[in-house]
Write an enzyme that holds these catalytic residues in place. Structure first.
Site, short mmCIF file in Angstrom:
data_model
loop_
_atom_site.label_atom_id
_atom_site.label_comp_id
_atom_site.label_asym_id
_atom_site.label_seq_id
_atom_site.Cartn_x
_atom_site.Cartn_y
_atom_site.Cartn_z
N THR A 63 0.96 -0.77 -0.02
CA THR A 63 -0.34 -0.18 0.00
C THR A 63 1.16 1.19 -0.03
O THR A 63 1.39 1.31 1.07
CB THR A 63 -0.61 -0.18 1.08
OG1 THR A 63 -1.48 -1.06 1.60
CG2 THR A 63 -1.84 0.87 1.29
N GLY A 315 -10.25 1.57 -1.78
CA GLY A 315 -8.81 1.94 -1.85
C GLY A 315 -8.37 0.85 -1.48
O GLY A 315 -8.53 0.04 -0.43
N GLU A 316 -6.51 1.45 -0.76
CA GLU A 316 -5.61 1.04 0.15
C GLU A 316 -5.46 -0.78 -0.45
O GLU A 316 -4.07 -0.92 0.35
CB GLU A 316 -6.50 0.95 1.67
CG GLU A 316 -6.70 1.50 2.23
CD GLU A 316 -7.40 1.77 3.40
OE1 GLU A 316 -8.18 0.73 3.92
OE2 GLU A 316 -8.59 2.72 3.52
N GLY A 317 -5.99 -1.20 -1.17
CA GLY A 317 -5.29 -2.36 -2.08
C GLY A 317 -6.82 -3.74 -1.28
O GLY A 317 -6.40 -4.46 -1.31
#
Length: 358
Positions: A63, A315-317
């Site tokens: 990330t 988001g963030e992965g």
């Protein structure tokens, strides 16, 4: 610095291996093609690893975080300080990405590519800070070409480190308040789509805010223009976390790793990598289609098929982590599902309804 030096990503085509993998998949106890995209996924992972029995080893989630000067123009309703606060949250196992990495077996690291904050050393934080935030690209390029090249090289170096430790799966995610603006600008610049088609709410803009954001990005593109080289456009409009992911994705493909791509911002990095070297596409799995409406346009441009459509936009992965069990299932199907011969099933019905003797 030439961050793209010695880049040589080979396409995954392999005639004989492809035939053998397809034969093995077709011999499983099921109608041919009945597991749909899982079959295509298993085939591709076998081709990436050049093996009829691929293995997923030591999956790592990167990330990548940075701040953005364009937030000076009011393109995000969220204060920039949230970036560094969330980084601290993630490296201590918090947030959506901390939870889902723990749940689905990813080893999570946060890469500081350009956060406007000084962090204490932490075993889960990788310091690759090029500068504290990009510049405001309404007024000047977000990065110099040298800064952009440094970020790309940093991404390559980080992925190389994990590859050398034995990982062959890398997921990418991001953290950076305001980063939907560079992602949107890159989508428009690379694909030729209008900003009206590309601009979404990001972290929660209302319709008036979206129009303002689109106008800011339009002014920026009119100022800098569309440049000849994809890495020049990346420097003009991108983010340090985006450029770092670009390098990481290119290095992962060169090392024949499986790349698991998250949502809108992460896919903008993959779009830039694709513009630099189109064969990177062979090594990627697009985890999901984000609710940020520009994401589907990125995927369509690259003929990318998402595994999931869950209206995610965190988001963030997180999408990469959530999709990973499906990837694991495709490999398990190839390696472990019984074949007709093993099950002693010899008369089966093909996809047209005809009885076929195995």
């Amino acid at each position: 610095m030439n961050s793209l030096k010695n880049l040589n990503i080979q396409p995954i085509e392999n005639g004989e291996l492809r035939k053998l993998l397809q034969h093995n998949i077709d011999q499983k106890t099921k109608p041919v093609g009945s597991l749909g995209y899982l079959e295509e996924l298993a085939l591709r992972i076998g081709l990436i690893q050049e093996s009829t029995r691929p293995e997923l080893k030591s999956p790592v989630m990167l990330t990548v975080a940075s701040d953005h000067g364009i937030t000076e123009e009011g393109v995000s309703p969220v204060p920039p300080e949230i970036t560094w606060q969330q980084v601290n949250n993630f490296i201590n196992g918090g947030g959506g990405i901390g939870l889902f990495c723990k749940q689905y077996g990813f080893d999570l690291y946060v890469v500081d590519a350009g956060v406007d904050h000084d962090f204490e050393p932490h075993p889960r934080l990788i310091d690759k800070k090029v500068r504290k935030a990009t510049r405001n690209f309404l007024k000047e390029p977000a990065m110099t070409q040298e800064e952009c090249d440094k970020a790309i090289q940093n991404g390559r170096d980080v992925v190389a480190l994990f590859a050398e430790k034995g990982s062959n799966v890398v997921g990418f995610g991001e953290m950076g308040i305001g980063n939907s603006s560079p992602a949107t600008a890159l989508l428009s610049v690379y694909t030729g789509l209008s900003l009206e088609e590309c601009t979404g709410p990001g972290c929660g803009l209302d319709q008036k805010g979206i129009q303002k954001k689109s106008g800011v990005l339009q002014q920026a593109i009119e100022k800098h223009g569309i440049l000849e080289k994809p890495e020049a456009n990346l420097a003009a409009y991108g983010g340090l976390e985006i450029a770092t992911m670009v390098g990481g994705m290119l290095e992962a493909a060169q090392r024949r790793m499986l790349i698991v791509v998250d949502g809108f911002i992460t896919t903008s990095a993959f779009l830039a990598a694709y513009e630099i070297c189109p064969t990177v596409r062979d090594y990627a799995v697009f985890s999901h289609c984000s609710k940020e409406h520009g994401h589907v346009k990125m995927l369509n441009y690259m003929n990318g098929r998402p595994l999931l459509n869950l209206d995610l936009r965190l988001g963030e992965g997180t999408g990469s982590a959530i999709a990973y069990p499906i990837i694991q299932g495709s490999v398990a199907m190839l390696n472990e599902m019984t074949s007709f011969g093993e099950a002693k099933v010899y008369n089966v019905v093909d996809e047209t309804g005809n009885i076929v003797t195995k």
